[in-house]
Design a protein around this motif. Structure first.
Motif, PDB file in Angstrom:
ATOM      1  N   GLY A  93      -3.821   9.484   0.343  1.00 25.33           N
ATOM      2  CA  GLY A  93      -3.646   8.399  -0.624  1.00 25.33           C
ATOM      3  C   GLY A  93      -4.761   8.427  -1.654  1.00 25.33           C
ATOM      4  O   GLY A  93      -5.942   8.555  -1.313  1.00 25.33           O
ATOM      5  N   ILE A  94      -4.368   8.312  -2.909  1.00 25.74           N
ATOM      6  CA  ILE A  94      -5.320   8.438  -4.015  1.00 25.74           C
ATOM      7  C   ILE A  94      -5.180   7.216  -4.927  1.00 25.74           C
ATOM      8  O   ILE A  94      -4.067   6.862  -5.332  1.00 25.74           O
ATOM      9  N   GLY A  95      -6.280   6.566  -5.214  1.00 27.01           N
ATOM     10  CA  GLY A  95      -6.244   5.430  -6.146  1.00 27.01           C
ATOM     11  C   GLY A  95      -7.158   5.707  -7.316  1.00 27.01           C
ATOM     12  O   GLY A  95      -8.373   5.876  -7.133  1.00 27.01           O
ATOM     13  N   GLY A 133      -4.029  -2.724  -0.926  1.00 25.48           N
ATOM     14  CA  GLY A 133      -4.542  -1.350  -0.973  1.00 25.48           C
ATOM     15  C   GLY A 133      -5.633  -1.170   0.072  1.00 25.48           C
ATOM     16  O   GLY A 133      -6.478  -2.039   0.248  1.00 25.48           O
ATOM     17  N   ARG A 134      -5.589  -0.056   0.757  1.00 23.43           N
ATOM     18  CA  ARG A 134      -6.546   0.171   1.841  1.00 23.43           C
ATOM     19  C   ARG A 134      -7.535   1.263   1.486  1.00 23.43           C
ATOM     20  O   ARG A 134      -7.172   2.286   0.912  1.00 23.43           O
ATOM     21  N   GLY A 135      -8.802   1.011   1.813  1.00 26.02           N
ATOM     22  CA  GLY A 135      -9.847   1.995   1.557  1.00 26.02           C
ATOM     23  C   GLY A 135     -10.420   2.517   2.858  1.00 26.02           C
ATOM     24  O   GLY A 135      -9.920   2.202   3.940  1.00 26.02           O
ATOM     25  N   ARG A 136     -11.462   3.317   2.744  1.00 29.21           N
ATOM     26  CA  ARG A 136     -12.097   3.867   3.944  1.00 29.21           C
ATOM     27  C   ARG A 136     -12.786   2.764   4.746  1.00 29.21           C
ATOM     28  O   ARG A 136     -13.113   1.713   4.198  1.00 29.21           O
ATOM     29  N   PHE A 189      -8.961  -1.858  -0.897  1.00 30.50           N
ATOM     30  CA  PHE A 189      -9.152  -1.106  -2.140  1.00 30.50           C
ATOM     31  C   PHE A 189      -8.490  -1.895  -3.256  1.00 30.50           C
ATOM     32  O   PHE A 189      -7.265  -2.033  -3.288  1.00 30.50           O
ATOM     33  N   LYS A 204     -17.491   4.780 -10.099  1.00 29.19           N
ATOM     34  CA  LYS A 204     -16.407   5.299  -9.264  1.00 29.19           C
ATOM     35  C   LYS A 204     -15.072   5.057  -9.957  1.00 29.19           C
ATOM     36  O   LYS A 204     -14.717   3.916 -10.238  1.00 29.19           O
ATOM     37  N   SER A 236       0.866  -1.183   0.000  1.00 31.07           N
ATOM     38  CA  SER A 236       0.000   0.000   0.000  1.00 31.07           C
ATOM     39  C   SER A 236       0.901   1.232   0.000  1.00 31.07           C
ATOM     40  O   SER A 236       1.845   1.313   0.809  1.00 31.07           O
ATOM     41  N   THR A 237       0.620   2.173  -0.871  1.00 31.43           N
ATOM     42  CA  THR A 237       1.451   3.397  -0.898  1.00 31.43           C
ATOM     43  C   THR A 237       1.265   4.190   0.397  1.00 31.43           C
ATOM     44  O   THR A 237       2.200   4.821   0.877  1.00 31.43           O
ATOM     45  N   ASN A 238       0.060   4.136   0.977  1.00 33.96           N
ATOM     46  CA  ASN A 238      -0.142   4.846   2.255  1.00 33.96           C
ATOM     47  C   ASN A 238       0.706   4.220   3.357  1.00 33.96           C
ATOM     48  O   ASN A 238       1.372   4.923   4.119  1.00 33.96           O
ATOM     49  N   GLN A 263      -1.050  -2.384  -6.190  1.00 35.38           N
ATOM     50  CA  GLN A 263      -0.930  -2.622  -4.748  1.00 35.38           C
ATOM     51  C   GLN A 263      -1.500  -3.997  -4.428  1.00 35.38           C
ATOM     52  O   GLN A 263      -2.497  -4.421  -5.010  1.00 35.38           O
ATOM     53  N   GLY A 303     -10.772   6.684  -5.440  1.00 37.70           N
ATOM     54  CA  GLY A 303     -11.064   6.854  -4.018  1.00 37.70           C
ATOM     55  C   GLY A 303      -9.889   7.531  -3.334  1.00 37.70           C
ATOM     56  O   GLY A 303      -8.742   7.446  -3.807  1.00 37.70           O
ATOM     57  N   ILE A 304     -10.171   8.195  -2.234  1.00 43.19           N
ATOM     58  CA  ILE A 304      -9.130   8.947  -1.518  1.00 43.19           C
ATOM     59  C   ILE A 304      -9.188   8.577  -0.034  1.00 43.19           C
ATOM     60  O   ILE A 304     -10.277   8.544   0.549  1.00 43.19           O
ATOM     61  N   LEU A 305      -8.035   8.317   0.531  1.00 36.60           N
ATOM     62  CA  LEU A 305      -7.958   7.978   1.958  1.00 36.60           C
ATOM     63  C   LEU A 305      -6.890   8.849   2.607  1.00 36.60           C
ATOM     64  O   LEU A 305      -5.713   8.767   2.253  1.00 36.60           O
TER      65      LEU A 305
HETATM   66  C1  BTN Z   1     -11.846   4.550  -0.690  1.00 37.59           C
HETATM   67  O1  BTN Z   1     -12.514   4.896  -1.663  1.00 37.59           O
HETATM   68  O2  BTN Z   1     -12.282   3.746   0.142  1.00 37.59           O
HETATM   69  C2  BTN Z   1     -10.480   5.138  -0.503  1.00 37.59           C
HETATM   70  C3  BTN Z   1      -9.478   4.387  -1.314  1.00 37.59           C
HETATM   71  C4  BTN Z   1      -8.066   4.955  -1.242  1.00 37.59           C
HETATM   72  C5  BTN Z   1      -7.099   4.119  -2.041  1.00 37.59           C
HETATM   73  C6  BTN Z   1      -5.744   4.733  -2.140  1.00 37.59           C
HETATM   74  S1  BTN Z   1      -4.749   3.922  -3.343  1.00 37.59           S
HETATM   75  C7  BTN Z   1      -3.351   4.773  -2.796  1.00 37.59           C
HETATM   76  C8  BTN Z   1      -3.426   4.803  -1.291  1.00 37.59           C
HETATM   77  N1  BTN Z   1      -2.874   3.585  -0.731  1.00 37.59           N
HETATM   78  C9  BTN Z   1      -3.798   2.856  -0.098  1.00 37.59           C
HETATM   79  O3  BTN Z   1      -3.582   1.748   0.457  1.00 37.59           O
HETATM   80  N2  BTN Z   1      -4.985   3.459  -0.166  1.00 37.59           N
HETATM   81  C10 BTN Z   1      -4.901   4.723  -0.873  1.00 37.59           C
END
Ligand code: BTN
Length: 252
Positions: A134-136, A47-50, A55, A113, A20-22, A44, A116-118
């Motif tokens: 973090g932006i995907g 990848g992590r989302g809200r 993600f 969609k 995950s970049t975050n 990723q 997404g942004i976290l």
């Molecule tokens: C969402 O819509 O739930 C938010 C998603 C955010 C994803 C981005 S991808 C880059 C950064 N690294 C992560 O693990 N998450 C964010």
């Protein structure tokens, strides 16, 4: 890729694959990475989302995180909507796409969609608080890249326009738009408010607020000065929503 962006002091690191970049950027931030550091990855694995969701981050996307070490962090809730405006500008510049925002921070096109942004905040080893945005963005990924439960909900620039995008150019454009808006944000946390209101398509619609198993149908009135969403209930009661998930009702 060429990660030199003219006049940019902080580094831009690019990886073929990260969990995950975050998460990676938070580790660097803990060790003292400078303000403005960017990490981007071609895909990723975690990848992590809200709300603790994962993600999906298949190849063909832009997964990018930027580190902020502002003097004051009390306005941190305004970072995500500010980043959403930067994403729309970058997509328009680079892909000619007029994407819109679904409150609070989903970027949509054709009702799908695309991004997404976290935003997360933590403390580094010196005790200084920082934020990572973090932006995907789904860019050149095809619909088969996503799991079936996302079909019809998620799209990419490619699936919605049929056009391929130069990923390096989009990373550069996004970094530039973030640099530009976030430097304004340091002096005025509402710098993106007018643009956000123009780009957000949620107001004037009937929406469902999703809270666990509960679902309330309300009317989305307006975006307040703090980027919250003012909604009204059928009985006339009003509420300001600061975060959370809403779904726009199809029939209205
Ligand atoms: C969402 O819509 O739930 C938010 C998603 C955010 C994803 C981005 S991808 C880059 C950064 N690294 C992560 O693990 N998450 C964010």
């Amino acid at each position: 890729m060429n990660t030199d962006i003219e006049g940019r002091a902080a580094p831009v690191y690019y990886y073929e694959k990260l969990d995950s970049t975050n998460t990676t950027l938070k580790s660097l931030a803990y060790e003292g990475a400078p303000d403005g550091t960017v990490i981007a990855a071609a895909r990723q694995t975690l990848g992590r989302g809200r709300a603790g969701k994962c993600f999906e981050s298949p190849p063909g996307g832009v997964y990018l995180s930027i580190l902020l070490r502002p003097e004051r962090l009390e306005n941190i809730s305004t970072l995500t909507p500010t980043a959403a405006v930067a994403v729309c500008s970058a997509l328009e510049r680079c892909c000619g796409l007029k994407a819109r925002i679904k409150w609070p921070n989903d970027i949509i096109y054709n009702e799908k969609k695309l991004c997404g942004i976290l935003c997360e905040s933590a403390v580094d080893k010196s005790g200084a608080r920082y934020a990572v945005i973090g932006i995907g963005i789904n860019v050149n990924s095809d619909s088969e890249s996503f799991s079936t439960e996302l079909h019809g909900i998620v799209g990419s620039v490619l699936t919605e326009t049929g056009r391929h995008t130069d990923i390096d150019a989009l990373i550069c454009a996004l970094t530039e738009e973030l640099d530009r808006l976030l430097s304004l944000w340091r002096h005025d946390a509402r710098c993106a408010l007018d643009a956000y209101r123009r780009l957000c398509t949620t107001c004037g619609k009937r929406v469902d607020i999703l809270r666990g198993e509960e679902r309330d149908t309300v009317y989305a009135e307006r975006i307040e000065d703090d980027f919250s969403l003012l909604v009204s209930y059928p009985d006339g009661r009003e509420e300001k929503l600061f975060f959370g998930e809403i779904s726009i009702r199809k029939s209205e």
